[in-house]
Design a protein around this motif. Structure first.
Motif, PDB file in Angstrom:
ATOM      1  N   CYS A  68       0.810  -1.209   0.000  1.00  0.00           N
ATOM      2  CA  CYS A  68       0.000   0.000   0.000  1.00  0.00           C
ATOM      3  C   CYS A  68       0.846   1.261   0.000  1.00  0.00           C
ATOM      4  N   PRO A  71       2.191   3.999  -4.252  1.00  0.00           N
ATOM      5  CA  PRO A  71       1.153   4.411  -5.181  1.00  0.00           C
ATOM      6  C   PRO A  71       1.683   4.587  -6.594  1.00  0.00           C
ATOM      7  N   ARG A 292      -3.580 -12.116   0.378  1.00  0.00           N
ATOM      8  CA  ARG A 292      -2.604 -11.016   0.518  1.00  0.00           C
ATOM      9  C   ARG A 292      -2.379 -10.314  -0.816  1.00  0.00           C
ATOM     10  N   ALA A 295      -5.541  -8.290  -1.751  1.00  0.00           N
ATOM     11  CA  ALA A 295      -5.628  -7.070  -0.944  1.00  0.00           C
ATOM     12  C   ALA A 295      -4.617  -6.035  -1.398  1.00  0.00           C
ATOM     13  N   ALA A 296      -3.422  -6.471  -1.760  1.00  0.00           N
ATOM     14  CA  ALA A 296      -2.399  -5.535  -2.228  1.00  0.00           C
ATOM     15  C   ALA A 296      -2.814  -4.877  -3.537  1.00  0.00           C
ATOM     16  N   GLU A 297      -3.402  -5.651  -4.453  1.00  0.00           N
ATOM     17  CA  GLU A 297      -3.837  -5.078  -5.720  1.00  0.00           C
ATOM     18  C   GLU A 297      -5.016  -4.130  -5.513  1.00  0.00           C
ATOM     19  N   ALA A 298      -5.917  -4.457  -4.599  1.00  0.00           N
ATOM     20  CA  ALA A 298      -7.033  -3.555  -4.312  1.00  0.00           C
ATOM     21  C   ALA A 298      -6.558  -2.273  -3.650  1.00  0.00           C
ATOM     22  N   CYS A 299      -5.493  -2.368  -2.834  1.00  0.00           N
ATOM     23  CA  CYS A 299      -4.949  -1.201  -2.139  1.00  0.00           C
ATOM     24  C   CYS A 299      -4.247  -0.251  -3.099  1.00  0.00           C
ATOM     25  N   MET A 300      -3.841  -0.766  -4.256  1.00  0.00           N
ATOM     26  CA  MET A 300      -3.155   0.079  -5.228  1.00  0.00           C
ATOM     27  C   MET A 300      -4.126   0.887  -6.077  1.00  0.00           C
ATOM     28  N   ASN A 301      -5.420   0.823  -5.767  1.00  0.00           N
ATOM     29  CA  ASN A 301      -6.462   1.550  -6.498  1.00  0.00           C
ATOM     30  C   ASN A 301      -6.470   1.174  -7.972  1.00  0.00           C
ATOM     31  N   THR A 306     -11.555  -7.720  -8.494  1.00  0.00           N
ATOM     32  CA  THR A 306     -11.070  -8.482  -7.348  1.00  0.00           C
ATOM     33  C   THR A 306     -12.044  -9.611  -7.043  1.00  0.00           C
TER      34      THR A 306
END
Length: 589
Positions: A68, A71, A292, A295-301, A306
């Motif tokens: 996260c 960016p 994991r 979640a990391a890919e979703a956190c990168m906007n 997903t």
């Protein structure tokens, strides 16, 4: 100056427009040399700007930072596959059993840090299915222990002559060709150099950290044809080596194993090779890794789709414990612009929600089998890896032949004269089992023929089963149609053996069998002995100019009846062994 020189190693090659960039052109005349001299002599302004510019700092690798906290990633980082982008960075990130990690770590500490001065080399063999974390475990442990990993890579051999290369590259080319060597010779030279020389000590490194290990994951192809040459190299390595050697071999589900051919039991015992076998990644550990990454890919906007937890669970089940395949399937199905994208996952959710078994009139066993069959179809659609069954597991499914009980209304009624052939419905499809074992039909029939007798209790059933096996053997007797008829032969053999066993014809007769060991076919040993006899007969009786089969079946029985003293001792021993039929020798099953 050293820092500045290291900061711009490939600027010119990557097309940079900075003052350090240089153009590489062929020297084809005076104009080219003049331009080269102008480029090698930069302007005073450029030198001044280079001197006053602060030295560029190296960027830290993105994999070590939290997902996260990045960016803005570089284009090269964005183009990396997820397997590389989210590779494990510590032992906690590994989806491997803790016991296996401890075994490898204990072996490395024992044979590197506790090694005696005059102790020879040691060899470690890591085996397991693909994608179970063998290489990642070794690399992380080597980094934690401060070890340098020196890995062998098979060289590319150019099968061209010097004249062919010059015609392809141009006659004016200054390309130099080097004499090619066999991969086995290059491999032996690599092991010699890896043991003889220590690594170079770079600026800022401690001289105490000079421990290393040799990793062999890409084994030369010559050793598969001639394993004896590899064994000789390993014997020499164990006597003279100063650092450990690690082999990584991926297992397959068929009967032909690279581990057994390259590292037989006698070699493992002779050279004291430690074999640590990894198991497929457990679904719970795989789910943690996939969650994991998602979640990391979703956190990168990102705009990628997903998948939810249900979709991830189906994907885990479809990858057969291969975490590399699971991550690749996750990336493929979640990529923006993919034609499957949301429709891919929503269709699976819709199907899984609509698959419900009626509870009225259907037994629990049948309901479970229907649901399992539908789930297997979903798994094959989501996961990118074919389902496989280990050989003896597949053999057990055929011999134990589990069935489900049906009511009289659901079971089709046979005529009175065929009532002896009534059976409960099978829970398996024999053709699918043979296909998932990744073996040919004739080879699977060999294993079935070797082991089916122990599971029969009636001699009449054995007679019927042997007739089916004989029919299956006849189907493959014609070598020109063998490839086409193998699947039919396996179907006749498996279904014939299952149908002939009347002691397991109904579901209520399934218990009481217990565990019984399975064995490999004796045909392998007999065929090996036959090949050795053919070679020996051809070399000992070459003067008769007969093929090996005629020597053993026609000539040697005749010579055994003659008292001819003109034979040497080797010929007499071979005649007594092959030319006479032993009447008192009791052959096993």
């Amino acid at each position: 100056q050293v820092a500045e020189w290291l900061a711009h190693p490939f600027d010119g090659f990557l097309g940079s427009t900075g003052p350090c960039a240089t153009a590489v052109r062929p020297r084809s005349g005076g104009a080219g040399r003049a331009r080269g001299q102008q480029q090698r002599a930069p302007s005073p302004g450029a030198e001044k700007s280079r001197a006053t510019a602060p030295p560029r700092k190296r960027a830290k690798p993105g994999a070590a930072d939290p997902p996260c906290a990045q960016p803005g990633r570089s284009q090269a980082q964005e183009e990396l596959p997820w397997v590389e982008r989210y590779r494990p960075e510590s032992q906690n990130d590994l989806a491997v059993q803790k016991k296996k990690i401890e075994e490898v770590e204990t072996w490395l500490k024992t044979h590197i840090f506790q090694r005696q001065p005059k102790q020879g080399g040691s060899v470690l063999l890591l085996t397991g299915p693909p994608g179970c974390g063998k290489t990642a475990t070794l690399q992380i442990l080597a980094r934690d222990l401060g070890l340098q990993v020196q890995e062998w890579t098979n060289p590319l051999s150019l099968d061209f002559t010097k004249e062919e290369l010059r015609s392809m590259l141009g006659h004016d080319s200054n390309f130099h060709t080097f004499p090619s060597q066999a991969q086995a010779a290059l491999f032996q030279d690599f092991l010699l150099r890896a043991n003889k020389y220590n690594k170079l000590q770079m600026l800022g490194e401690s001289s105490e950290n000079d421990k290393k290990l040799i990793l062999i994951e890409d084994i030369p192809n010559q050793f598969y044809r001639d394993p004896g040459s590899l064994h000789e190299i390993l014997r020499s390595f164990v006597r003279r080596s100063r650092c450990p050697l690690v082999f990584i071999i991926s297992d397959n589900f068929s009967g032909d194993s690279n581990q057994r051919s390259l590292f037989p039991a006698e070699i493992l015992e002779e050279l004291c090779i430690c074999n640590i076998s990894f198991k497929p990644v457990a679904p719970t550990n795989m789910m943690k890794v996939l969650n994991r990454i998602a979640a990391a890919e979703a956190c990168m906007n990102r705009e990628n789709y997903t998948p939810d937890r249900t979709s991830l669970e189906l994907l885990c089940r479809g990858c057969s414990g291969d975490i590399r395949s699971a991550i690749n399937s996750l990336q493929f199905s979640s990529t923006k612009g993919c034609s499957l994208e949301k429709e891919f996952w929503s269709k699976k959710k819709k199907k899984s929600s609509t698959i419900k078994c009626d509870e009225t009139g259907v037994s629990k066993v049948r309901k479970k089998s229907k649901c399992d069959a539908s789930e297997d179809q979903e798994i094959q659609a989501i996961g990118g890896k074919d389902a496989s069954i280990f050989l003896f597991h597949a053999l057990g499914k055929i011999i134990y032949c589990k069935r489900e009980a049906l009511s009289e209304a659901e079971c089709p009624q046979l005529p009175a004269h065929l009532s002896a052939h009534r059976r409960d419905t099978l829970l398996i499809q024999p053709e699918d089992i043979v296909e998932k074992s990744h073996m040919s039909g004739s080879m699977f029939n060999l294993y079935l023929h070797q082991n089916y007798v122990d599971f029969f209790s009636d001699i009449d059933d054995v007679v019927r089963a042997s007739e089916y096996l004989s029919t299956a053997d006849i189907l493959c007797s014609n070598w020109s149609a063998r490839l086409v008829m193998e699947s039919y032969s396996a179907s006749v053999a498996t279904r014939g053996v299952i149908h002939s066993n009347t002691s397991r014809a109904f579901a209520h007769q399934q218990g009481g069998m217990g565990f019984r060991p399975l064995h490999k076919p004796q045909w392998f040993l007999i065929n090996k002995k036959y090949q050795e006899n053919c070679i020996a007969a051809k070399s000992l009786f070459s003067s008769f100019c007969l093929p090996p089969e005629c020597l053993q079946t026609e000539l040697l029985p005749y010579l055994a009846m003659l008292a001819n003293p003109m034979r040497n001792q080797a010929q007499i021993a071979f005649i007594q062994d092959v030319g006479r039929l032993p009447l008192k020798r009791h052959f096993g099953r």
